[in-house]
Design a protein around this motif. Structure first.
Motif, PDB file in Angstrom:
ATOM      1  N   LEU A  13       0.836  -1.201   0.000  1.00  0.00           N
ATOM      2  CA  LEU A  13       0.000   0.000   0.000  1.00  0.00           C
ATOM      3  C   LEU A  13       0.869   1.248   0.000  1.00  0.00           C
ATOM      4  CD1 LEU A  13      -2.700   1.509   0.267  1.00  0.00           C
ATOM      5  CD2 LEU A  13      -2.529   1.198   2.752  1.00  0.00           C
ATOM      6  N   ALA A  14       1.920   1.249   0.826  1.00  0.00           N
ATOM      7  CA  ALA A  14       2.838   2.396   0.844  1.00  0.00           C
ATOM      8  C   ALA A  14       3.491   2.567  -0.520  1.00  0.00           C
ATOM      9  CB  ALA A  14       3.900   2.193   1.927  1.00  0.00           C
ATOM     10  N   GLY A  15       3.800   1.453  -1.193  1.00  0.00           N
ATOM     11  CA  GLY A  15       4.374   1.533  -2.529  1.00  0.00           C
ATOM     12  C   GLY A  15       3.409   2.139  -3.530  1.00  0.00           C
ATOM     13  N   VAL A  16       2.141   1.762  -3.430  1.00  0.00           N
ATOM     14  CA  VAL A  16       1.123   2.326  -4.327  1.00  0.00           C
ATOM     15  C   VAL A  16       0.979   3.825  -4.095  1.00  0.00           C
ATOM     16  CG1 VAL A  16      -1.351   2.341  -4.850  1.00  0.00           C
ATOM     17  CG2 VAL A  16      -0.139   0.168  -4.621  1.00  0.00           C
ATOM     18  N   VAL A  17       0.977   4.243  -2.829  1.00  0.00           N
ATOM     19  CA  VAL A  17       0.892   5.673  -2.516  1.00  0.00           C
ATOM     20  C   VAL A  17       2.075   6.412  -3.127  1.00  0.00           C
ATOM     21  CG1 VAL A  17       0.956   7.387  -0.664  1.00  0.00           C
ATOM     22  CG2 VAL A  17      -0.442   5.334  -0.408  1.00  0.00           C
ATOM     23  N   SER A  18       3.275   5.858  -2.958  1.00  0.00           N
ATOM     24  CA  SER A  18       4.472   6.491  -3.499  1.00  0.00           C
ATOM     25  C   SER A  18       4.401   6.605  -5.020  1.00  0.00           C
ATOM     26  CB  SER A  18       5.702   5.682  -3.090  1.00  0.00           C
ATOM     27  OG  SER A  18       6.868   6.165  -3.714  1.00  0.00           O
ATOM     28  N   LEU A  19       4.037   5.510  -5.678  1.00  0.00           N
ATOM     29  CA  LEU A  19       3.959   5.521  -7.148  1.00  0.00           C
ATOM     30  C   LEU A  19       2.899   6.500  -7.631  1.00  0.00           C
ATOM     31  CD1 LEU A  19       4.669   4.409  -9.936  1.00  0.00           C
ATOM     32  CD2 LEU A  19       3.086   2.514  -9.508  1.00  0.00           C
ATOM     33  N   ALA A  20       1.709   6.440  -7.044  1.00  0.00           N
ATOM     34  CA  ALA A  20       0.627   7.331  -7.476  1.00  0.00           C
ATOM     35  C   ALA A  20       0.985   8.793  -7.238  1.00  0.00           C
ATOM     36  CB  ALA A  20      -0.663   6.978  -6.738  1.00  0.00           C
ATOM     37  N   MET A  21       1.616   9.068  -6.102  1.00  0.00           N
ATOM     38  CA  MET A  21       2.001  10.442  -5.770  1.00  0.00           C
ATOM     39  C   MET A  21       3.019  10.988  -6.774  1.00  0.00           C
ATOM     40  SD  MET A  21       3.373  11.730  -2.048  1.00  0.00           S
ATOM     41  CE  MET A  21       4.871  10.705  -2.118  1.00  0.00           C
ATOM     42  N   LEU A  22       3.993  10.166  -7.152  1.00  0.00           N
ATOM     43  CA  LEU A  22       5.021  10.641  -8.076  1.00  0.00           C
ATOM     44  C   LEU A  22       4.510  10.687  -9.515  1.00  0.00           C
ATOM     45  CD1 LEU A  22       8.287   9.043  -6.657  1.00  0.00           C
ATOM     46  CD2 LEU A  22       7.284  11.291  -6.226  1.00  0.00           C
ATOM     47  N   ALA A  26       1.441  11.576 -10.259  1.00  0.00           N
ATOM     48  CA  ALA A  26       0.731  12.862 -10.252  1.00  0.00           C
ATOM     49  C   ALA A  26       1.724  14.020 -10.309  1.00  0.00           C
ATOM     50  CB  ALA A  26      -0.148  12.970  -9.007  1.00  0.00           C
ATOM     51  N   HIS A  27       2.849  13.867  -9.602  1.00  0.00           N
ATOM     52  CA  HIS A  27       3.883  14.909  -9.619  1.00  0.00           C
ATOM     53  C   HIS A  27       4.456  15.060 -11.026  1.00  0.00           C
ATOM     54  CE1 HIS A  27       6.613  17.671  -7.810  1.00  0.00           C
ATOM     55  NE2 HIS A  27       7.685  16.903  -7.895  1.00  0.00           N
ATOM     56  N   GLY A  28       4.697  13.930 -11.689  1.00  0.00           N
ATOM     57  CA  GLY A  28       5.180  13.990 -13.065  1.00  0.00           C
ATOM     58  C   GLY A  28       4.183  14.655 -13.989  1.00  0.00           C
ATOM     59  N   ALA A  29       2.888  14.409 -13.757  1.00  0.00           N
ATOM     60  CA  ALA A  29       1.851  15.038 -14.574  1.00  0.00           C
ATOM     61  C   ALA A  29       1.856  16.549 -14.396  1.00  0.00           C
ATOM     62  CB  ALA A  29       0.487  14.455 -14.217  1.00  0.00           C
ATOM     63  N   THR A  30       2.043  17.010 -13.155  1.00  0.00           N
ATOM     64  CA  THR A  30       2.082  18.460 -12.939  1.00  0.00           C
ATOM     65  C   THR A  30       3.304  19.066 -13.625  1.00  0.00           C
ATOM     66  OG1 THR A  30       3.306  18.302 -10.829  1.00  0.00           O
ATOM     67  CG2 THR A  30       0.891  18.230 -10.724  1.00  0.00           C
ATOM     68  N   TRP A  31       4.402  18.331 -13.652  1.00  0.00           N
ATOM     69  CA  TRP A  31       5.602  18.826 -14.349  1.00  0.00           C
ATOM     70  C   TRP A  31       5.334  18.968 -15.848  1.00  0.00           C
ATOM     71  CZ3 TRP A  31      10.052  21.197 -13.583  1.00  0.00           C
ATOM     72  CH2 TRP A  31      11.050  21.123 -14.557  1.00  0.00           C
ATOM     73  N   GLY A  58      -3.541  11.173  -8.390  1.00  0.00           N
ATOM     74  CA  GLY A  58      -3.609  11.962  -7.159  1.00  0.00           C
ATOM     75  C   GLY A  58      -4.719  11.492  -6.241  1.00  0.00           C
ATOM     76  N   VAL A  59      -5.862  11.142  -6.818  1.00  0.00           N
ATOM     77  CA  VAL A  59      -6.976  10.624  -6.019  1.00  0.00           C
ATOM     78  C   VAL A  59      -6.566   9.320  -5.336  1.00  0.00           C
ATOM     79  CG1 VAL A  59      -9.301   9.646  -6.141  1.00  0.00           C
ATOM     80  CG2 VAL A  59      -8.760  11.740  -7.399  1.00  0.00           C
ATOM     81  N   VAL A  60      -5.886   8.443  -6.076  1.00  0.00           N
ATOM     82  CA  VAL A  60      -5.421   7.175  -5.497  1.00  0.00           C
ATOM     83  C   VAL A  60      -4.421   7.442  -4.374  1.00  0.00           C
ATOM     84  CG1 VAL A  60      -4.060   5.093  -5.968  1.00  0.00           C
ATOM     85  CG2 VAL A  60      -5.836   5.810  -7.566  1.00  0.00           C
ATOM     86  N   ALA A  61      -3.525   8.406  -4.586  1.00  0.00           N
ATOM     87  CA  ALA A  61      -2.527   8.733  -3.561  1.00  0.00           C
ATOM     88  C   ALA A  61      -3.202   9.231  -2.285  1.00  0.00           C
ATOM     89  CB  ALA A  61      -1.550   9.780  -4.085  1.00  0.00           C
TER      90      ALA A  61
END
Length: 383
Positions: free
Chosen positions: A176-185, A187-192, A214-217
């Motif tokens: 779950l922590a891995g999914v949060v990390s992947l989803a968060m980054l 989304a971060h890549g999308a904002t970039w 981002g919603v998943v994160a």
């Protein structure tokens, strides 16, 4: 008075705990969007031109961004040797996968456009995807395992014995922590990409995927918090805590009981970190949905800072608890290098860190601006 005694050992330990946290956050904020863009590459870009455009949004800066990863690893090695020993030996295969994936990135960037073959370029595009997605996932899995406690113990002479396996790292909470990390980054890549790419089709796909990532994160982060509150026991130091004593974890008394979240009753001000995480990610998602550019990127940075800070503040003073022998757990107060070593490192950091920050800011200023199709033909250094 010996010069290094100007700063108490306890204060130096705390300073280096904070500095390592800053380095890890710096890595996530900078190289994080590189990994996110790599993970997005096959899905936001459909043609060869679009994929080259996406790659060149990070092309000028990805190498410099990895400095934070090197600095973080070096700081852990020098400031917290037991932590380095336990994590890099116990998580050896996972670390190997991370490094192998990271090696794919420079090779993919450099070799992708060397041939016109669609099959050749497509293969390297997927290599760049692996180089972005796998580290983003495994870094989160590692953090999850740290909060669960690693299966290691220390012998009487402080030699660490890791008694786990690779598959034990795949605990549901760690995943779950891995999914949060992947989803968060992601989304971060999308904002970039919304800031750097000048291509309506790419931007539309990036905003859509980034929004749902981002919603998943956010949902995963909330679920992880509930899991920590009700399903995972924490660790606590008992008896007299010596903050400026020798670096010998076996001299401390540690029990596994209660909840990690008791930290927020001991240090109520720490609640600012998860608030930053939720607010930052939520506003980044809102920015992606409404077409925001710089604002979405900045909110994403705030969210990542909050999420990573919340892990450190929740666990403090633990940096690597032991699930099989709590007494062997490593803390800020008993797992550091010597007083003199930490002082010399701090002096070097005070001198060189501003130089790194100034140079990095200058590079971003010089290379700022959007990437469009004309850039691919006019810039001879384009990937």
């Amino acid at each position: 008075m010996i010069l290094h005694q100007l700063i108490d050992y306890e204060i130096l330990r705390l300073i280096w705990w904070l500095l390592v946290g800053v380095l890890l956050i710096g890595f996530a904020l900078t190289d994080g969007f590189d990994m996110g863009v790599g993970a997005l590459l096959p899905f936001v870009a459909k043609t060869d031109t679009e994929r080259r455009l996406v790659i060149n949004t990070v092309g000028p800066v990805w190498e410099g961004n990895q400095v934070w990863f090197i600095l973080g690893g070096g700081a852990i090695f020098a400031a917290w040797p037991p932590l380095y020993a336990v994590s890099f030996s116990g998580f050896y295969f996972a670390m190997f996968l991370v490094l192998a994936a990271l090696i794919l990135r420079p090779v993919g960037f450099k070799y992708r456009s060397k041939r016109e073959s669609a099959r050749w370029r497509g293969g390297w595009d997927w290599a760049l995807f692996v180089g972005g997605a796998v580290p983003a996932l495994l870094f989160g899995v590692a953090v999850g395992n740290v909060m669960l406690g690693a299966p290691f113990r220390l012998t009487d002479n402080l030699f660490s014995l890791y008694e786990g396996t690779f598959f034990q790292l795949l605990h549901p909470f760690a995943l779950l922590a891995g999914v949060v990390s992947l989803a968060m980054l992601v989304a971060h890549g999308a904002t970039w990409l919304t800031v750097k790419a000048e291509a309506p089709a790419i931007l539309a796909r990036a905003r859509r995927i980034g929004f749902w990532s981002g919603v998943v994160a956010i949902a995963g982060y909330a679920l992880a918090g509930l899991w920590l509150a009700f399903g995972i026991p924490g660790f606590v130091m008992v008896g007299e805590v010596v903050t400026n004593g020798p670096s010998n974890p076996l001299m401390s008394e540690v029990l596994r009981e209660g909840s990690w979240l008791v930290a927020y009753t001991v240090r109520p001000w720490a609640i600012i970190a998860p608030i930053m995480g939720f607010v930052g990610m939520a506003l980044a998602v809102r920015g992606l949905a409404r077409g925001g550019e710089v604002s979405a990127l900045l909110w994403s940075k705030l969210g990542i800072t909050g999420v990573i800070s919340s892990v450190g503040l929740t666990m403090f003073p633990f940096i690597m608890p032991s699930s099989i022998d709590p007494k062997s757990s490593l803390t800020v107060w008993d797992a550091s290098s010597s007083h003199l070593t930490l002082f010399i490192m701090l002096v070097c950091t005070v001198i060189f860190m501003p130089i790194i920050l100034i140079y990095t800011a200058w590079v971003y200023k010089v290379l700022w601006g959007k990437v469009d199709e004309n850039e691919l033909t006019s810039n001879k250094n384009a990937y």
